[in-house]
Write a protein that holds these residues in place. Structure first.
Motif: not given
Ligand code: PEP
Ligand code: MN
Length: 355
Positions: A109, A135-136, A142, A145, A162, A164, A167, A183-184, A187
């Motif tokens: 990350a 990884k995020n 986003l 990423w 990816v 997750h 954060f 967010i994911p 994505l």
């Protein structure tokens, strides 16, 4: 930029959800690696993880065993028939990991948050045929990423996925890293065929949260899970609190309810999760607003001012009303909400003034 993706193609691994990657946060000793991997293999885990190079917040902590751990991963491949994965953060790591035949690389990350580092990694990966899991980034961005994914994909890596892992946030009351599920989810809406692995260990930060967070990841239709598992978690050299024994991992996986993925990404479940997530944010924001009200209360107390200043209150009600109507909500609704918020703010201020 459109990503050019291919399936991950993991030899010997069933494509069934969840694809599980498990192993210790860090490779510590050859015995710990072999003991953990042997127990995991006995539970049917096919992909082993272990950090060899560890990013640490401060110098002086355990920074990973380094390249001496690579032969341990090779033993896991040869003796247990597992695929092995590790984190790479510099071109030197990439070179050493590829040379050692590591099957899957992941990028951590902190590295993903740095576009220069991502470009260097991408350049060092050019021409390699290895799956890479990104990884995020630590911050909830986003675009950053996706930018990282574009850089790696631009170097010809098509077997991309990816992870997750949540954060960073100052607010660590429940999670070590806030999941911010939207967010994911966004994505996946943008890049539907990208496999997403949930990392309940780094989101939760404690082993009690591994099961519920794994279930949530499955309920959102994620492809897999990457879970930290250690033969003796309490004596782990890093992330001790969040690691589970292979036995416990097996129990957690056994209890997971795997629901069919609906064809549409806007299934009711997904929308409800988004509502839950937004409600969490609303509550957090309200709590933040109340903390500031208390600070204002403190200020007023120190300066001998009264709590309610009507001019300010009218201004808030008017302005928020107009803003709300512009955003498609009714003026009455806005008035009700902000009257209630104001009432609670006043209560908080009075509470501080009476202390
Ligand atoms: C890890 O997977 O052990 C790790 C360091 O994770 P992250 O990059 O998510 O902090
Ligand atoms: Mn870790």
């Amino acid at each position: 930029m459109e990503l050019e993706l291919e399936p991950l193609r993991l030899p010997g691994v069933e494509a069934k959800r969840p694809i599980v990657i498990a192993g210790p946060c860090s490779a510590e000793t050859e015995e710990q690696v072999m003991d953990t991997a042997t127990q995991l293999a006995a539970k049917g885990i096919r992909i082993f993880r272990a950090g060899i190079w560890k990013p640490r917040t401060k110098p002086g902590g355990f920074e990973g065993v380094g390249a001496v751990g690579l032969p341990w991963l090779q033993r896991v491949q040869k003796e247990l028939g597992m695929l092995v994965s590790t984190e790479v953060a510099t071109p030197r790591h990439v070179e050493a990991a590829l040379e050692a035949g590591v099957d899957i690389l992941w990028i951590g990350a902190r590295t993903v948050a740095n576009p220069f580092a991502m470009q260097e990694l991408a350049d060092s990966l050019r021409g390699a045929d290895v799956p890479v899991l990104v990884k995020n980034p630590v911050n909830p961005d986003l675009e950053l990423w996706i930018g990282g994914l574009e850089r790696i994909n631009g170097a010809g890596i098509k077997r991309l996925g990816v992870i997750h892992r949540g954060f960073s946030s100052y607010d660590k009351r429940i999670y070590r890293n806030l999941p911010m599920w939207h967010i994911p989810i966004e994505l996946r809406r943008r890049i539907p065929h990208l496999p997403i692995f949930g990392d309940p260990s780094h989101i939760g930060g404690v082993r009690e949260l591994v099961a519920p967070l794994s279930q949530q990841a499955m309920d959102l239709g994620f492809a897999g899970l990457i879970v930290e598992s250690h033969c003796t978690p309490d004596s782990a050299w890093s992330d001790a609190k969040q690691q589970v024994t292979p036995d416990v991992l097996d129990f957690i996986l056994d209890k997971l309810i795997i629901r069919d993925i609906k064809q549409t990404t806007e299934s009711l479940e997904t929308l409800r999760r988004q509502i839950d997530e937004i409600d969490n944010s609303v509550i957090e924001l309200l709590a933040k607003r109340m903390r500031i009200s208390r600070e204002i209360g403190q200020y007023k107390r120190e300066h001998n001012m009264t709590v309610v200043q009507t001019g300010r209150y009218t201004e808030i009600l008017d302005k928020r009303g107009v803003q709300g109507v512009l955003c498609g909500m009714s003026g009455d609704f806005m008035k009700t909400i902000f009257e209630a918020i104001h009432e609670e703010s006043v209560r908080q201020q009075i509470d501080v003034m009476n202390k």
